[in-house]
Design an enzyme around this catalytic site. Structure first.
Site, short mmCIF file in Angstrom:
data_model
loop_
_atom_site.label_atom_id
_atom_site.label_comp_id
_atom_site.label_asym_id
_atom_site.label_seq_id
_atom_site.Cartn_x
_atom_site.Cartn_y
_atom_site.Cartn_z
N ASN A 9 0.86 -1.18 0.00
CA ASN A 9 0.00 0.00 0.00
C ASN A 9 0.90 1.23 0.00
O ASN A 9 1.48 1.58 1.03
CB ASN A 9 -0.88 -0.03 1.26
CG ASN A 9 -1.74 1.21 1.39
OD1 ASN A 9 -1.84 2.02 0.47
ND2 ASN A 9 -2.36 1.37 2.55
N LYS A 11 0.08 4.24 -0.34
CA LYS A 11 -0.61 5.41 0.24
C LYS A 11 -0.39 6.64 -0.65
O LYS A 11 -0.24 6.50 -1.86
CB LYS A 11 -0.16 5.66 1.68
CG LYS A 11 -0.22 4.39 2.53
CD LYS A 11 -0.10 4.67 3.99
CE LYS A 11 0.00 3.36 4.74
NZ LYS A 11 -0.05 3.52 6.18
N HIS A 95 -9.41 0.56 5.31
CA HIS A 95 -8.13 0.90 5.94
C HIS A 95 -8.40 1.88 7.08
O HIS A 95 -9.24 2.76 6.97
CB HIS A 95 -7.16 1.50 4.92
CG HIS A 95 -5.77 1.58 5.43
ND1 HIS A 95 -5.36 2.55 6.32
CD2 HIS A 95 -4.69 0.78 5.23
CE1 HIS A 95 -4.09 2.35 6.62
NE2 HIS A 95 -3.66 1.28 5.98
N GLU A 97 -6.91 4.39 8.09
CA GLU A 97 -6.77 5.82 7.76
C GLU A 97 -8.03 6.35 7.10
O GLU A 97 -8.44 7.48 7.33
CB GLU A 97 -5.54 6.02 6.85
CG GLU A 97 -4.25 5.83 7.65
CD GLU A 97 -3.06 5.37 6.82
OE1 GLU A 97 -3.10 5.45 5.58
OE2 GLU A 97 -2.07 4.91 7.44
N GLU A 167 -5.00 -5.48 10.72
CA GLU A 167 -4.03 -4.40 10.89
C GLU A 167 -4.30 -3.68 12.20
O GLU A 167 -5.13 -2.75 12.25
CB GLU A 167 -4.15 -3.40 9.75
CG GLU A 167 -3.88 -3.97 8.38
CD GLU A 167 -3.35 -2.90 7.44
OE1 GLU A 167 -2.24 -3.09 6.94
OE2 GLU A 167 -4.02 -1.88 7.24
N GLY A 173 2.47 2.06 10.75
CA GLY A 173 3.38 3.19 10.57
C GLY A 173 4.08 3.62 11.85
O GLY A 173 4.70 4.68 11.90
N SER A 213 3.65 -2.28 10.38
CA SER A 213 5.11 -2.25 10.56
C SER A 213 5.78 -3.58 10.23
O SER A 213 6.77 -3.96 10.86
CB SER A 213 5.48 -1.78 11.96
OG SER A 213 5.00 -0.47 12.18
C1 PEP Z 1 -0.73 -0.02 6.21
O1 PEP Z 1 -0.93 1.19 6.24
O2 PEP Z 1 -1.56 -0.79 5.67
C2 PEP Z 1 0.48 -0.52 6.83
C3 PEP Z 1 0.53 -1.79 7.15
O3 PEP Z 1 1.46 0.39 7.05
P1 PEP Z 1 2.92 0.10 7.67
O4 PEP Z 1 3.44 -1.16 7.06
O5 PEP Z 1 3.75 1.30 7.28
O6 PEP Z 1 2.74 -0.04 9.13
#
Ligand code: PEP
Length: 255
Positions: A9, A11, A95, A97, A167, A173, A213
């Site tokens: 992703n 973003k 997601h 966000e 997630e 992040g 992460s």
């Molecule tokens: C995400 O936003 O779906 C995600 C997993 O981000 P990150 O790997 O940067 O934590």
């Protein structure tokens, strides 16, 4: 046998040249993949990224968002048909966000899931709890509600065409990763919920990704868990070497 997937992703990162350079770099390091790789670039670059991947088996393109309406006066929005017309195959839905910054509700996400499946695209449905919920040990109820209200209206056939991504919001992040036990426990719980609502064979067939992460150092142990079928990767998907290491980690769990 469940489909193993690593999805990136991107973003709201990378301009056009950076996006194409990233795909080119990725393909220079890893021209073939044994697991499915899904790249989710910013919307304007989907068509070009699809073009660059057209000779590659196991590589697909996904969108980071979609509007559930068929067409019409929705300025700035993108429909499932538009995505389909540029050979996009996956769509990230729910997601954290988008839930947080764009107030996407369970009900709205349900419409998105329906629209995506109706267009023969595959939803990557994200779920996961915030830190305060985890601290109160309420994560199972929280995730159960997310699934019940946006996914569990689906028929058996349709749920089988979904990918789920767990997630935990506190891991996205932040550099904090769920421990392998936390990830496995939640993935197993999600599979149990699917078995209860549908049946064991549906539960056994659904791909559940871990996101938060995930990076080259923790991917292999996370992917080695029996209910973790791959990853949804944010930050580490922007660096070709890191992303390839994560793909390799998933492939290694196959052998
Ligand atoms: C995400 O936003 O779906 C995600 C997993 O981000 P990150 O790997 O940067 O934590």
């Amino acid at each position: 046998m469940r489909t193993k997937i690593v999805a990136g992703n991107w973003k709201m990162n990378n301009d056009f040249n950076q996006s194409i350079n990233l795909v080119t770099e990725l393909l220079a390091i890893k021209p073939t993949a044994k697991v499915n790789v899904v790249l989710c670039p910013p919307m304007p670059f989907i068509h070009s990224v699809v073009g660059h991947l057209s000779q590659q088996s196991n590589y697909y393109v996904g969108a980071q968002n979609v509007n559930p309406n068929k067409n019409g006066a929705f300025t700035g929005e993108i429909s499932t048909h538009m995505l389909q017309s540029v050979c996009c195959k996956y769509v990230i839905i729910g997601h954290s966000e988008r839930r947080e910054y764009f107030n996407e509700t369970h009900e709205f996400l349900k419409f998105k899931v329906d629209a995506v499946l109706e267009s023969n695209l595959t939803p990557i449905f994200c779920c996961g709890e915030p830190l305060e919920v985890r601290n109160q040990n309420q994560q199972n109820d929280f995730v159960k509600k997310q699934l019940a209200e946006s996914l569990f209206h689906l028929s058996e056939q349709n749920i089988k065409n979904c990918v789920i991504a767990y997630e935990p919001i506190w891991a996205i992040g932040t550099g904090l990763t769920a421990s392998v036990n936390q990830a496995q426990e939640m993935h197993q719980f999600i599979r149990l919920l699917i078995a209860q609502h549908y049946n064991e064979s549906v539960a056994a067939s659904i791909t559940i990704l871990y996101g938060g992460s995930c990076n080259p150092s923790n991917a292999e142990t996370l992917f080695a868990q029996p209910d973790v079928d791959g990853g949804l990767i944010g930050g580490a998907s922007l660096k070709a070497n890191d992303f390839v290491s994560i793909i390799n980690a998933l492939e290694n769990t196959e052998s």
